[in-house]
Motif scaffolding. Structure first.
Motif, PDB file in Angstrom:
ATOM      1  N   GLU A   1       1.061  -1.138  -0.086  1.00 57.99           N
ATOM      2  CA  GLU A   1      -0.073   0.092  -0.087  1.00 57.99           C
ATOM      3  C   GLU A   1       1.128   0.848   0.436  1.00 57.99           C
ATOM      4  OE1 GLU A   1      -2.243  -0.676   3.452  1.00 57.99           O
ATOM      5  OE2 GLU A   1      -3.434  -1.862   2.397  1.00 57.99           O
ATOM      6  N   GLN A   2       1.594   0.994   0.990  1.00 60.98           N
ATOM      7  CA  GLN A   2       2.940   2.218   0.447  1.00 60.98           C
ATOM      8  C   GLN A   2       3.361   2.654  -0.356  1.00 60.98           C
ATOM      9  OE1 GLN A   2       4.948   1.446   4.307  1.00 60.98           O
ATOM     10  NE2 GLN A   2       3.619   2.578   5.835  1.00 60.98           N
TER      11      GLN A   2
ATOM     12  N   LYS B   1       2.186   1.806  -3.588  1.00 65.91           N
ATOM     13  CA  LYS B   1       1.206   2.235  -4.492  1.00 65.91           C
ATOM     14  C   LYS B   1       1.148   3.807  -3.949  1.00 65.91           C
ATOM     15  CE  LYS B   1      -3.566   1.697  -5.355  1.00 65.91           C
ATOM     16  NZ  LYS B   1      -4.725   1.195  -5.401  1.00 65.91           N
ATOM     17  N   LYS B   2       1.196   4.323  -3.273  1.00 60.72           N
ATOM     18  CA  LYS B   2       0.986   5.963  -3.189  1.00 60.72           C
ATOM     19  C   LYS B   2       1.741   6.313  -2.488  1.00 60.72           C
ATOM     20  CE  LYS B   2      -2.297   5.030   0.999  1.00 60.72           C
ATOM     21  NZ  LYS B   2      -2.423   5.390   3.030  1.00 60.72           N
TER      22      LYS B   2
ATOM     23  N   LYS C   1       3.918   5.977  -5.486  1.00 62.40           N
ATOM     24  CA  LYS C   1       4.513   6.042  -6.828  1.00 62.40           C
ATOM     25  C   LYS C   1       3.438   6.952  -7.220  1.00 62.40           C
ATOM     26  CE  LYS C   1       5.964   1.448  -8.165  1.00 62.40           C
ATOM     27  NZ  LYS C   1       5.693   0.545  -8.533  1.00 62.40           N
ATOM     28  N   GLU C   2       2.141   6.849  -6.253  1.00 64.94           N
ATOM     29  CA  GLU C   2       0.609   8.550  -7.073  1.00 64.94           C
ATOM     30  C   GLU C   2       2.145   9.678  -6.532  1.00 64.94           C
ATOM     31  OE1 GLU C   2      -2.383   6.817  -4.761  1.00 64.94           O
ATOM     32  OE2 GLU C   2      -2.522   5.641  -6.867  1.00 64.94           O
ATOM     33  N   ASN C   3       1.992   9.588  -5.617  1.00 62.95           N
ATOM     34  CA  ASN C   3       3.184  10.674  -4.831  1.00 62.95           C
ATOM     35  C   ASN C   3       4.172  11.552  -6.590  1.00 62.95           C
ATOM     36  OD1 ASN C   3       1.487  11.215  -3.330  1.00 62.95           O
ATOM     37  ND2 ASN C   3       2.051  10.272  -1.775  1.00 62.95           N
TER      38      ASN C   3
END
Length: 105
Positions: free
Chosen positions: A60-61, A63-64, A66-68
């Motif tokens: 989850e971290q 994924k976040k 990469k989004e950021n």
């Protein structure tokens, strides 16, 4: 390698039973079976469950992150464009130069 998965459980992989089929096929496994290997090796279920939870949190971290990172790259491009615009606007320009500037942006 293929598997037959009994009691498939994404929330708690320690509850799954897996039969390993030693038949090579093209492609990758859809998920890791390291937790099952740990279970077979005799690692206590509590430790396997904790490791599974930690792995999910890490995914989850990641994924976040990469989004950021994508948002940051976009923001940096906007800043660069604004810096160029500020630099160009700090000098006097004629109509032709302004038109060319607008076309570039």
């Amino acid at each position: 390698m293929n598997f037959i998965i009994e009691n498939e459980n994404d929330e708690d992989p320690t509850e799954e039973d897996i039969i390993v089929l030693y038949n090579l096929v093209d492609g990758a496994c859809k998920k890791s079976y390291g937790f099952f290997a740990a279970k077979l090796a005799g690692v206590p279920n509590a430790i396997v469950k904790d490791a599974s939870s930690a792995g999910k949190l890490l995914e989850e971290q990641q994924k976040k992150f990469k989004e950021n990172q994508t948002k940051l790259i976009a923001a940096q491009k906007h800043v660069q464009t604004l810096q160029k615009l500020r630099e160009l606007c700090s000098r006097e320009m004629n109509v032709i130069e302004i038109t060319k500037l607008i076309e570039v942006l």
